[in-house]
Design a protein around this motif. Sequence first.
Motif, PDB file in Angstrom:
ATOM      1  N   GLY A  45       0.841  -1.193   0.000  1.00  0.00           N
ATOM      2  CA  GLY A  45       0.000   0.000   0.000  1.00  0.00           C
ATOM      3  C   GLY A  45       0.872   1.236   0.000  1.00  0.00           C
ATOM      4  O   GLY A  45       2.076   1.169   0.275  1.00  0.00           O
ATOM      5  N   LYS A  46       0.289   2.343  -0.312  1.00  0.00           N
ATOM      6  CA  LYS A  46       1.007   3.612  -0.239  1.00  0.00           C
ATOM      7  C   LYS A  46       1.441   3.852   1.208  1.00  0.00           C
ATOM      8  O   LYS A  46       0.736   3.479   2.147  1.00  0.00           O
ATOM      9  N   THR A  78      -0.759   4.134   4.808  1.00  0.00           N
ATOM     10  CA  THR A  78      -2.096   3.539   4.749  1.00  0.00           C
ATOM     11  C   THR A  78      -2.291   2.445   5.792  1.00  0.00           C
ATOM     12  O   THR A  78      -3.415   1.967   5.978  1.00  0.00           O
ATOM     13  N   LYS A  86      -0.283  -0.582   6.009  1.00  0.00           N
ATOM     14  CA  LYS A  86      -0.141  -1.907   5.407  1.00  0.00           C
ATOM     15  C   LYS A  86       0.420  -2.942   6.384  1.00  0.00           C
ATOM     16  O   LYS A  86       0.013  -4.108   6.341  1.00  0.00           O
ATOM     17  N   PRO A 100       6.270  -0.577  -0.166  1.00  0.00           N
ATOM     18  CA  PRO A 100       5.121   0.213  -0.623  1.00  0.00           C
ATOM     19  C   PRO A 100       4.860   0.040  -2.114  1.00  0.00           C
ATOM     20  O   PRO A 100       5.727  -0.424  -2.871  1.00  0.00           O
ATOM     21  N   THR A 101       3.664   0.450  -2.535  1.00  0.00           N
ATOM     22  CA  THR A 101       3.230   0.233  -3.912  1.00  0.00           C
ATOM     23  C   THR A 101       4.149   0.885  -4.942  1.00  0.00           C
ATOM     24  O   THR A 101       4.249   0.410  -6.070  1.00  0.00           O
ATOM     25  N   THR A 125      -5.526   0.688   1.080  1.00  0.00           N
ATOM     26  CA  THR A 125      -5.732   2.094   0.735  1.00  0.00           C
ATOM     27  C   THR A 125      -6.579   2.780   1.794  1.00  0.00           C
ATOM     28  O   THR A 125      -7.284   2.123   2.565  1.00  0.00           O
ATOM     29  N   PRO A 131      -4.079   8.017  -2.148  1.00  0.00           N
ATOM     30  CA  PRO A 131      -3.950   6.561  -1.972  1.00  0.00           C
ATOM     31  C   PRO A 131      -4.797   5.756  -2.957  1.00  0.00           C
ATOM     32  O   PRO A 131      -4.345   4.715  -3.454  1.00  0.00           O
ATOM     33  N   GLU A 142      -3.041   5.850  -6.385  1.00  0.00           N
ATOM     34  CA  GLU A 142      -1.870   4.973  -6.406  1.00  0.00           C
ATOM     35  C   GLU A 142      -2.286   3.506  -6.393  1.00  0.00           C
ATOM     36  O   GLU A 142      -1.658   2.666  -7.048  1.00  0.00           O
ATOM     37  N   THR A 143      -3.343   3.184  -5.674  1.00  0.00           N
ATOM     38  CA  THR A 143      -3.843   1.808  -5.662  1.00  0.00           C
ATOM     39  C   THR A 143      -4.297   1.382  -7.052  1.00  0.00           C
ATOM     40  O   THR A 143      -3.940   0.293  -7.536  1.00  0.00           O
TER      41      THR A 143
END
Length: 349
Positions: free
Chosen positions: A30-31, A34, A36, A167-168, A212, A218, A221-222
């Motif tokens: 995840g960003k 968020t 994760k 992260p993503t 997210t 977010p 980006e997701t």
Amino acid sequence: MTSTVHPESTARPAPWPDELSHARLHVVSGKGGTGKTTVAAALALALATGGKRVLLVEVEGRQGIAQVFDTAPLPYEERRIAVAAGGGEVRALAVDTEAALLEYFEMFYRLGMAGRTLRRMGAIEFATTLAPGLRDVLLTGKAKECVTRTEADGRPAYDAVVLDAPPTGRLVTFLDVTKAMADLAKVGPIHGQAKGVDQLIHSPLTAVHLVTLLSDLPVTETLDTVAELDRAGIPLGSVVVNRMREQWLPDRSVTAAGGRVDAGRIRNGLQSAGIELAPDEIDGLVAETVEHAVAVAGETAALRRLDTEPDPPLPRLTLPALLGGVDLGSLYELAESMTAQGVHLEARR
């Protein structure tokens, strides 16, 4: 604790489709910001429910797992960190790149003492700096080894492995290790290791879950990462909407507030209910009402994007906001929320 479904969300696939119950490597990303790592920890607890054994792995060197479980920093070894409902257990592993490389040298080259000498010389840092893709092969390779490891009786050592991934922003590069290693090694153990990881990552045994928040960056980006994973042929799991705000107002109030609330109407309503408040208290209540209505309206718009932009839509889990922050008790609450939404593992044959 239950999650709240915002208005105007459309019908979706089951939050946890049957195929996800057969996956054995659950990658969580995840960003930044968020949550994760918290979601990965809760997912591990949920998957361990009912007597399963699950390994939770982190690879970023942040000791995030130790923090969310409020325990001492984890060494490079698998150790039990929590028990789950129904007799399951969660073990945790913080992968250290140098230790993984030494393990790799011993496993494939039988270097033993020579490998430790390389560590003292700084050769390991040199090697992973010269070939950054090697670091990712080592980290994902350790996760793959845990997924495929068997006990003496032939049964899998773990029912599932949950990987708290980077992260993503660099997730696809991290997972797509064969491309990273293509120019470094054409044959030999490194090539074989990368190929084995690649086969696992691109198989139905893997599911990538993206965490997210319901705000614009977010969610954007997701959705971008969903497209990247799809192009790379890496299986998607679910989108996990974290810290879902509970809606206290009727739908019409959320959509009609528009930043304006009739203070006189609120005052009259309170008086009719026998509640007397000072004018400044009324003003504060109005401001909070507007803030809540605007926030929920924004989250509803974000949910609409998640419903309409992936085609077909992705499964979605929702987790509530934790008013008191994250502690061990709240991790179990989040895990219970996940199991209530269908998160589980099928028993290994």
